[in-house]
Design an enzyme around this catalytic site. Structure first.
Site, PDB file in Angstrom:
ATOM      1  N   MET A  35       1.933 -24.887 -46.851  1.00 51.17           N
ATOM      2  CA  MET A  35       2.777 -23.785 -47.338  1.00 51.17           C
ATOM      3  C   MET A  35       2.584 -23.551 -48.846  1.00 51.17           C
ATOM      4  O   MET A  35       2.495 -22.412 -49.301  1.00 51.17           O
ATOM      5  CB  MET A  35       4.251 -24.084 -47.041  1.00 51.17           C
ATOM      6  CG  MET A  35       5.157 -22.909 -47.307  1.00 51.17           C
ATOM      7  SD  MET A  35       6.885 -23.269 -46.984  1.00 51.17           S
ATOM      8  CE  MET A  35       6.923 -23.429 -45.213  1.00 51.17           C
TER       9      MET A  35
ATOM     10  N   ARG B 220      -3.836   8.052 -34.376  1.00 53.03           N
ATOM     11  CA  ARG B 220      -2.703   7.336 -34.970  1.00 53.03           C
ATOM     12  C   ARG B 220      -1.651   8.364 -35.370  1.00 53.03           C
ATOM     13  O   ARG B 220      -0.538   8.323 -34.883  1.00 53.03           O
ATOM     14  CB  ARG B 220      -3.225   6.536 -36.172  1.00 53.03           C
ATOM     15  CG  ARG B 220      -2.304   5.482 -36.693  1.00 53.03           C
ATOM     16  CD  ARG B 220      -2.940   4.648 -37.778  1.00 53.03           C
ATOM     17  NE  ARG B 220      -3.240   5.403 -39.003  1.00 53.03           N
ATOM     18  CZ  ARG B 220      -3.607   4.854 -40.149  1.00 53.03           C
ATOM     19  NH1 ARG B 220      -3.760   3.540 -40.233  1.00 53.03           N
ATOM     20  NH2 ARG B 220      -3.850   5.587 -41.201  1.00 53.03           N
TER      21      ARG B 220
ATOM     22  N   TYR C 133      -2.580 -31.541 -42.863  1.00 45.71           N
ATOM     23  CA  TYR C 133      -1.939 -31.422 -41.547  1.00 45.71           C
ATOM     24  C   TYR C 133      -2.985 -31.365 -40.438  1.00 45.71           C
ATOM     25  O   TYR C 133      -3.976 -30.630 -40.544  1.00 45.71           O
ATOM     26  CB  TYR C 133      -1.106 -30.140 -41.466  1.00 45.71           C
ATOM     27  CG  TYR C 133       0.176 -30.185 -42.259  1.00 45.71           C
ATOM     28  CD1 TYR C 133       1.168 -31.106 -41.953  1.00 45.71           C
ATOM     29  CD2 TYR C 133       0.387 -29.283 -43.292  1.00 45.71           C
ATOM     30  CE1 TYR C 133       2.364 -31.127 -42.677  1.00 45.71           C
ATOM     31  CE2 TYR C 133       1.572 -29.298 -44.008  1.00 45.71           C
ATOM     32  CZ  TYR C 133       2.553 -30.229 -43.706  1.00 45.71           C
ATOM     33  OH  TYR C 133       3.721 -30.246 -44.405  1.00 45.71           O
TER      34      TYR C 133
ATOM     35  N   LYS D  64      -0.125   2.587 -52.252  1.00 47.20           N
ATOM     36  CA  LYS D  64       0.862   2.095 -51.276  1.00 47.20           C
ATOM     37  C   LYS D  64       0.796   0.573 -51.210  1.00 47.20           C
ATOM     38  O   LYS D  64      -0.151  -0.038 -51.711  1.00 47.20           O
ATOM     39  CB  LYS D  64       0.601   2.720 -49.904  1.00 47.20           C
ATOM     40  CG  LYS D  64      -0.712   2.343 -49.260  1.00 47.20           C
ATOM     41  CD  LYS D  64      -0.963   3.212 -48.049  1.00 47.20           C
ATOM     42  CE  LYS D  64      -2.349   3.002 -47.493  1.00 47.20           C
ATOM     43  NZ  LYS D  64      -2.407   2.420 -46.193  1.00 47.20           N
TER      44      LYS D  64
HETATM   45  C1  LIG Z   1      -4.190   8.086 -44.806  1.00 48.02           C
HETATM   46  C2  LIG Z   1      -4.895   7.172 -45.749  1.00 48.02           C
HETATM   47  N1  LIG Z   1      -5.680   7.698 -46.695  1.00 48.02           N
HETATM   48  C3  LIG Z   1      -6.352   6.917 -47.567  1.00 48.02           C
HETATM   49  C4  LIG Z   1      -6.262   5.537 -47.516  1.00 48.02           C
HETATM   50  C5  LIG Z   1      -7.061   4.706 -48.485  1.00 48.02           C
HETATM   51  O1  LIG Z   1      -8.096   4.062 -47.788  1.00 48.02           O
HETATM   52  P1  LIG Z   1      -9.044   2.991 -48.464  1.00 48.02           P
HETATM   53  O2  LIG Z   1      -8.179   1.897 -48.943  1.00 48.02           O
HETATM   54  O3  LIG Z   1      -9.923   2.532 -47.340  1.00 48.02           O
HETATM   55  O4  LIG Z   1      -9.773   3.681 -49.568  1.00 48.02           O
HETATM   56  C6  LIG Z   1      -5.458   4.961 -46.535  1.00 48.02           C
HETATM   57  C7  LIG Z   1      -5.379   3.501 -46.451  1.00 48.02           C
HETATM   58  O5  LIG Z   1      -5.113   2.877 -45.476  1.00 48.02           O
HETATM   59  C8  LIG Z   1      -4.757   5.788 -45.629  1.00 48.02           C
HETATM   60  O6  LIG Z   1      -3.971   5.275 -44.677  1.00 48.02           O
END
Ligand SMILES: Cc1ncc(COP(=O)(O)O)c(C=O)c1O
Length: 358
Positions: free
Chosen positions: A301, A131, A253, A35
């Site tokens: 920047m 969550r 800056y 992701k």
């Molecule tokens: C639901 C879920 N599973 C697995 C992972 C992977 O976790 P990590 O990057 O700590 O291995 C994430 C990452 O945020 C997650 O949200």
């Protein structure tokens, strides 16, 4: 010549890290979490590198899965947030995606999907992170009420809040809350992210979801023994100016750093618009000509300034490592008051990713 600001993605490190983490859990299957553009490394890059060892991939949202399909990635993809709208259920089935289901509304959307166009699902349990997910005490009832959605791909999953922290007993508390209600269901389980996979053998289930560790991030506050994870990204940029300043002159800056002796300052072509954090403090390490140097003055920047007084022959065009093999991204993150996950994912689109195969 164009600006020499680059994120080098080390294909061998990605593969090595995945294999090391997977080898810790020989009784589990492991999937790479790609992701957020594979934590900034390029989801298509990483999925291609891992396609022969990761038999599933995980993303947060369905758009990320479709982008992988468009690039020819064929392994089933687990969508960790599941559907945000009813129409995503059919899209998931069409694109061979598995939806994580965390609430009653999503179950209803799936039931409304014509049979044959329903995707496989995972069920998410909230074991304490609060969550996403069904309460542990609800999950047996969900499974019995929605038998029509349960398939041989269905896995019951949870996620840990503190798995990197080896001194934190909350992981075990979450695991027990989960197992107490889920074990009797006799369905395959997925608990561990990469920190849990490393730190707590009891969390390794049918599937482990490996993110940060694949990218060489810091998965544990403790000793990781013989496990050797390598930086998958080197962020580097070149020196675009060098100047000498007398003692008493400020740099950048707000003049937040003032030379206490005559100093040589190199300006490097990377800034917060590239994802180098503006909150990096004076003293944040970088590497140039094989030696460590320090960030001095505020991050602009498009540029930063570093003190190279102690390094001989620093010249225009010299490459500077901001993080990677020699400068730990975790150390830089600490200097910026954040975590390596954020630094990786924030490298901006202005920075070309260059995949290096050995
Ligand atoms: C639901 C879920 N599973 C697995 C992972 C992977 O976790 P990590 O990057 O700590 O291995 C994430 C990452 O945020 C997650 O949200």
């Amino acid at each position: 010549m164009s600006r020499q600001t680059q994120a080098i993605i080390h294909a061998d490190a990605v593969l090595h890290n995945f294999k090391q983490l997977a080898a810790l859990a020989p009784n589990s299957k492991s999937m790479a979490v790609v992701k957020a553009d594979a934590y900034g490394h390029g989801a298509i890059n990483v999925a291609r590198i891992l396609q022969h060892v990761s038999s599933r991939f995980a993303v947060a949202i369905i758009e990320e899965a479709i982008a992988l399909r468009d690039a020819g990635i064929s392994a089933p993809i687990v969508v960790l947030e599941g559907a945000h709208q009813a129409k995503e259920c059919q899209m998931a089935s069409q694109h061979n995606c598995i939806l994580v289901v965390h609430c009653e509304e999503q179950l209803q959307w799936l039931l409304a999907c014509p049979e044959g166009k329903r995707p496989h699902i995972w069920l998410k349990v909230d074991s304490g992170m609060h969550r996403l997910g069904f309460a542990p005490s609800e999950i047996a009832s969900v499974v019995s009420r929605y038998q029509a959605l349960i398939t041989d791909e269905t896995v019951v999953a949870t996620h840990f809040a503190c798995a990197d922290d080896v001194d934190n007993g909350f992981t075990e508390k979450q695991r027990q809350a989960f197992m107490h209600h889920v074990a009797p269901l006799n369905l395959p389980l997925s608990l561990a992210n990469s920190p849990a996979t490393v730190n707590n053998a009891l969390t390794r289930g049918a599937w482990n979801r490996l993110g940060l560790g694949v990218y060489g991030g810091q998965v544990s506050t403790g000793d990781i023994g013989s496990l050797e994870l390598r930086a998958a990204m080197t962020l580097r940029a070149s020196i675009i100016a060098v100047r000498d300043i007398p003692a008493g002159e400020g740099v950048g800056y707000g003049q937040t750093w003032v030379a206490d002796k005559p100093s040589r300052i190199a300006t490097v072509g990377i800034g917060y618009a590239d994802g180098y954090p503006r909150h990096c403090a004076n003293g944040t390490p970088v590497m140039v000509r094989g030696q460590r140097a320090s960030l001095v003055g505020r991050v602009s920047m498009d540029m930063i300034t570093i003190d190279v007084t102690h390094i001989n022959n620093v010249a225009l065009g010299d490459m500077v490592e901001l993080w990677g093999e020699h400068i730990s991204i975790g150390d830089v993150a600490r200097c910026a008051g954040t975590i390596d996950y954020e630094l990786m994912t924030r490298v901006s689109q202005r920075v070309p990713r260059i995949v290096k195969y050995l």
